[in-house]
Scaffold this motif. Structure first.
Motif, PDB file in Angstrom:
ATOM      1  N   VAL A   2       0.990  -1.431  -0.042  1.00  0.00           N
ATOM      2  CA  VAL A   2       0.307   0.264  -0.074  1.00  0.00           C
ATOM      3  C   VAL A   2       0.797   0.812   0.159  1.00  0.00           C
ATOM      4  CG1 VAL A   2      -1.427   1.532   1.356  1.00  0.00           C
ATOM      5  CG2 VAL A   2      -1.736  -0.836   0.834  1.00  0.00           C
ATOM      6  N   GLN A   3       0.805   2.234  -0.794  1.00  0.00           N
ATOM      7  CA  GLN A   3       1.444   3.263  -0.989  1.00  0.00           C
ATOM      8  C   GLN A   3       0.048   4.741  -0.531  1.00  0.00           C
ATOM      9  OE1 GLN A   3       3.811   3.462  -4.689  1.00  0.00           O
ATOM     10  NE2 GLN A   3       5.561   3.120  -3.100  1.00  0.00           N
ATOM     11  N   LEU A   4       0.494   5.642  -0.167  1.00  0.00           N
ATOM     12  CA  LEU A   4      -0.327   6.763  -0.195  1.00  0.00           C
ATOM     13  C   LEU A   4       0.829   8.165  -0.732  1.00  0.00           C
ATOM     14  CD1 LEU A   4      -2.205   5.981   3.733  1.00  0.00           C
ATOM     15  CD2 LEU A   4      -2.786   6.068   1.188  1.00  0.00           C
ATOM     16  N   VAL A   5       0.382   8.806  -1.558  1.00  0.00           N
ATOM     17  CA  VAL A   5       0.660   9.687  -1.649  1.00  0.00           C
ATOM     18  C   VAL A   5       0.407  10.673  -1.431  1.00  0.00           C
ATOM     19  CG1 VAL A   5       2.140  10.850  -3.370  1.00  0.00           C
ATOM     20  CG2 VAL A   5       2.411   8.277  -3.200  1.00  0.00           C
ATOM     21  N   GLU A   6       0.882  12.295  -0.694  1.00  0.00           N
ATOM     22  CA  GLU A   6       0.090  13.670  -0.525  1.00  0.00           C
ATOM     23  C   GLU A   6       0.315  14.433  -0.945  1.00  0.00           C
ATOM     24  OE1 GLU A   6       0.616  12.132   4.072  1.00  0.00           O
ATOM     25  OE2 GLU A   6       0.963  13.916   3.681  1.00  0.00           O
ATOM     26  N   SER A   7      -0.800  15.056  -1.483  1.00  0.00           N
ATOM     27  CA  SER A   7      -0.638  16.106  -1.840  1.00  0.00           C
ATOM     28  C   SER A   7      -1.222  17.581  -1.797  1.00  0.00           C
ATOM     29  CB  SER A   7      -0.487  16.416  -3.465  1.00  0.00           C
ATOM     30  OG  SER A   7      -2.115  15.834  -3.914  1.00  0.00           O
ATOM     31  N   HIS A  20      -6.208  19.158   1.397  1.00  0.00           N
ATOM     32  CA  HIS A  20      -4.918  17.443   1.545  1.00  0.00           C
ATOM     33  C   HIS A  20      -5.809  17.153   0.460  1.00  0.00           C
ATOM     34  CE1 HIS A  20      -1.457  18.994   4.093  1.00  0.00           C
ATOM     35  NE2 HIS A  20      -2.624  19.563   4.828  1.00  0.00           N
ATOM     36  N   SER A  21      -4.628  16.358  -0.803  1.00  0.00           N
ATOM     37  CA  SER A  21      -5.078  15.255  -0.753  1.00  0.00           C
ATOM     38  C   SER A  21      -4.314  13.600  -1.080  1.00  0.00           C
ATOM     39  CB  SER A  21      -5.838  14.897  -2.242  1.00  0.00           C
ATOM     40  OG  SER A  21      -6.823  16.314  -3.177  1.00  0.00           O
ATOM     41  N   CYS A  22      -4.714  12.770  -0.878  1.00  0.00           N
ATOM     42  CA  CYS A  22      -3.967  11.364  -0.346  1.00  0.00           C
ATOM     43  C   CYS A  22      -4.247  10.760  -1.374  1.00  0.00           C
ATOM     44  CB  CYS A  22      -4.240  10.938   1.070  1.00  0.00           C
ATOM     45  SG  CYS A  22      -3.542   9.496   1.323  1.00  0.00           S
ATOM     46  N   ALA A  23      -3.668   9.926  -2.903  1.00  0.00           N
ATOM     47  CA  ALA A  23      -3.767   8.814  -3.108  1.00  0.00           C
ATOM     48  C   ALA A  23      -3.531   7.918  -3.236  1.00  0.00           C
ATOM     49  CB  ALA A  23      -3.333   9.264  -4.762  1.00  0.00           C
ATOM     50  N   ALA A  24      -4.209   6.296  -2.877  1.00  0.00           N
ATOM     51  CA  ALA A  24      -3.636   5.258  -2.379  1.00  0.00           C
ATOM     52  C   ALA A  24      -3.589   4.371  -3.495  1.00  0.00           C
ATOM     53  CB  ALA A  24      -4.466   5.084  -1.640  1.00  0.00           C
ATOM     54  N   SER A  25      -2.898   3.659  -3.725  1.00  0.00           N
ATOM     55  CA  SER A  25      -2.292   2.664  -4.970  1.00  0.00           C
ATOM     56  C   SER A  25      -1.542   1.323  -3.739  1.00  0.00           C
ATOM     57  CB  SER A  25      -1.072   2.780  -5.354  1.00  0.00           C
ATOM     58  OG  SER A  25      -0.225   3.022  -4.857  1.00  0.00           O
ATOM     59  N   GLY A  26      -1.991   0.410  -4.564  1.00  0.00           N
ATOM     60  CA  GLY A  26      -1.899  -1.282  -4.162  1.00  0.00           C
ATOM     61  C   GLY A  26      -2.881  -1.802  -2.933  1.00  0.00           C
ATOM     62  N   CYS A  27      -3.802  -1.048  -3.467  1.00  0.00           N
ATOM     63  CA  CYS A  27      -4.266  -1.527  -1.945  1.00  0.00           C
ATOM     64  C   CYS A  27      -6.324  -1.442  -2.364  1.00  0.00           C
ATOM     65  CB  CYS A  27      -4.560  -1.202  -0.875  1.00  0.00           C
ATOM     66  SG  CYS A  27      -5.289   0.208  -1.321  1.00  0.00           S
TER      67      CYS A  27
END
Length: 123
Positions: A2-7, A20-27
């Protein structure tokens, strides 16, 4: 993994707004409780807001209630934090987090964390 990338984040004057936004991947994003925490220099990481899997239930720290809004878009695998009426005491590094416990408000209840983004509110 799981990766969480914020902007988002940045510098704003008191009374202003940031998102704020947070994009998730790998889940399977819709399976996770999502939360936001913040940590000011020399202080512990504090709970800010959380939202359930479906997005129907939200919960806020008293310090941000009525000013911040958490939301999620399961189709886009994103969770957002809209921050209005910002105060200097909101200055901190903000983190998004993913976990599996309903309405979790403790940092140890979350398994995955974003990298953190700085919010600075000037008076």
């Amino acid at each position: 993994q799981v990766q969480l990338v914020e902007s988002g984040g940045g510098l704003v004057q008191a009374g202003g707004s940031l998102r704020h936004s947070c994009a998730a991947s790998g889940c399977t994003f819709s399976s996770y409780q999502m939360g936001w925490f913040r940590q000011a220099p020399g202080k512990e990481r504090d709970f800010v807001a959380t939202i359930t899997w479906s997005g129907q239930t939200t919960y806020y720290a008293d310090s941000v209630k009525g000013r911040f809004t958490i939301s999620r878009d399961n189709a886009k695998n994103t969770v957002n934090l809209q921050m209005n009426s910002l105060k200097p005491e909101d200055t901190a590094v903000y983190y998004c987090a993913a976990g599996s416990i309903w309405r979790a408000i403790k940092s140890y209840e979350y398994h995955y964390w974003g990298q953190g983004t700085q919010v600075t509110v000037s008076s």
